[in-house]
Motif scaffolding. Sequence first.
Motif, PDB file in Angstrom:
ATOM      1  N   UNK A  53      15.405  40.630  -2.484  1.00 20.54           N
ATOM      2  CA  UNK A  53      15.449  39.282  -3.069  1.00 20.54           C
ATOM      3  C   UNK A  53      15.975  38.283  -2.036  1.00 20.54           C
ATOM      4  N   UNK A  54      17.012  38.685  -1.282  1.00 19.93           N
ATOM      5  CA  UNK A  54      17.554  37.809  -0.224  1.00 19.93           C
ATOM      6  C   UNK A  54      16.491  37.527   0.831  1.00 19.93           C
ATOM      7  N   UNK A  55      15.718  38.547   1.168  1.00 19.56           N
ATOM      8  CA  UNK A  55      14.635  38.392   2.139  1.00 19.56           C
ATOM      9  C   UNK A  55      13.576  37.430   1.603  1.00 19.56           C
ATOM     10  N   UNK A  56      13.269  37.549   0.309  1.00 19.63           N
ATOM     11  CA  UNK A  56      12.298  36.657  -0.329  1.00 19.63           C
ATOM     12  C   UNK A  56      12.774  35.202  -0.294  1.00 19.63           C
ATOM     13  N   UNK A  57      14.056  35.018  -0.572  1.00 10.97           N
ATOM     14  CA  UNK A  57      14.614  33.656  -0.571  1.00 10.97           C
ATOM     15  C   UNK A  57      14.589  33.057   0.827  1.00 10.97           C
ATOM     16  N   UNK A  58      14.863  33.886   1.849  1.00 13.55           N
ATOM     17  CA  UNK A  58      14.817  33.415   3.235  1.00 13.55           C
ATOM     18  C   UNK A  58      13.398  32.995   3.618  1.00 13.55           C
ATOM     19  N   UNK A  62       9.724  31.037  -4.229  1.00 11.55           N
ATOM     20  CA  UNK A  62      10.393  30.416  -5.390  1.00 11.55           C
ATOM     21  C   UNK A  62      10.990  31.464  -6.321  1.00 11.55           C
ATOM     22  N   UNK A  63      12.094  31.083  -6.978  1.00  8.34           N
ATOM     23  CA  UNK A  63      12.772  32.011  -7.896  1.00  8.34           C
ATOM     24  C   UNK A  63      11.850  32.514  -8.995  1.00  8.34           C
ATOM     25  N   UNK A  64      10.997  31.622  -9.526  1.00  7.70           N
ATOM     26  CA  UNK A  64      10.059  32.021 -10.581  1.00  7.70           C
ATOM     27  C   UNK A  64       9.119  33.109 -10.090  1.00  7.70           C
ATOM     28  N   UNK A  65       8.656  32.971  -8.853  1.00  8.41           N
ATOM     29  CA  UNK A  65       7.742  33.959  -8.272  1.00  8.41           C
ATOM     30  C   UNK A  65       8.451  35.301  -8.105  1.00  8.41           C
ATOM     31  N   UNK A  69       7.538  38.677 -10.203  1.00  9.51           N
ATOM     32  CA  UNK A  69       7.175  39.896  -9.463  1.00  9.51           C
ATOM     33  C   UNK A  69       8.020  41.085  -9.940  1.00  9.51           C
ATOM     34  N   UNK A  70       9.301  40.831 -10.213  1.00  8.49           N
ATOM     35  CA  UNK A  70      10.194  41.897 -10.696  1.00  8.49           C
ATOM     36  C   UNK A  70       9.754  42.361 -12.093  1.00  8.49           C
ATOM     37  N   UNK A  71       9.413  41.396 -12.971  1.00  8.64           N
ATOM     38  CA  UNK A  71       8.941  41.745 -14.323  1.00  8.64           C
ATOM     39  C   UNK A  71       7.657  42.558 -14.250  1.00  8.64           C
TER      40      UNK A  71
END
Length: 239
Positions: A53-58, A62-65, A69-71
């Motif tokens: 998740x940290x890598x995704x944020x970097x 977007x948080x929604x995406x 993806x987790x859901x």
Amino acid sequence: MSGHSKWHNIQAKKGKADAARGKIFTKLGRELLIAVKEGGPDPAGNSKLKNVIAKCKAANMPNDTINNAIKKASSSNENYEEIVYEGYGPNGVAIIVQAATDNKNRTAADVRHVFDKSGGNLGTTGCVSYMFNKKGVIIIEKESTDMSEDDLMMLALDAGAEDFSSEDEIYQIITEPNDFSVVREKLEESGLEFLEADVQMVPTTTVSLDEKGQEKMERLLEKLDELDDVSNVYHNWAE
């Protein structure tokens, strides 16, 4: 350890990421899927998911995406496997390729084809990994924070970082893999944003290339990056 991520390369990667954001997000989606399958959808109890998740944020996902993806991963029947390939580029440059695949044969053939066509050689497991150390790497753009260099360095070291360096327009923080999550979270709590935040393979020695070798190496890296199954590529070329 200092200096393995030079600013001009980070900048180039940033530009490429902007240009190919959809592809980057697809690859990160696979990493989220693998992390959820391994440890569940709750990052509080799944450190691997927390790190992805940290890598995704970097990467400015977007948080929604990320949440979607987790859901999706929680109910997905897709199964991806993480595989590591090792090989050599021009002038013996060591290369490690990390892939996430649902078809090992296809991915192996694709990676081998890129090495063969780009003047490299795919090797056996362990042939180059001894030239790398696994480290947590956090990159922060100087212009993204008002915190002084000394304050940021003390914050990182107090949190458990192994090394801190200031280079051109970035700060680079290195941690042991086991300390990465704690250090990253402490920095996040202080409102810091990351250009990169990931556990990576960091070379212990580097190889220089002449102009022709550089062109070959750039082409090899570009072709590997174009493969859908390839998640990360590490090398010891002193760019």
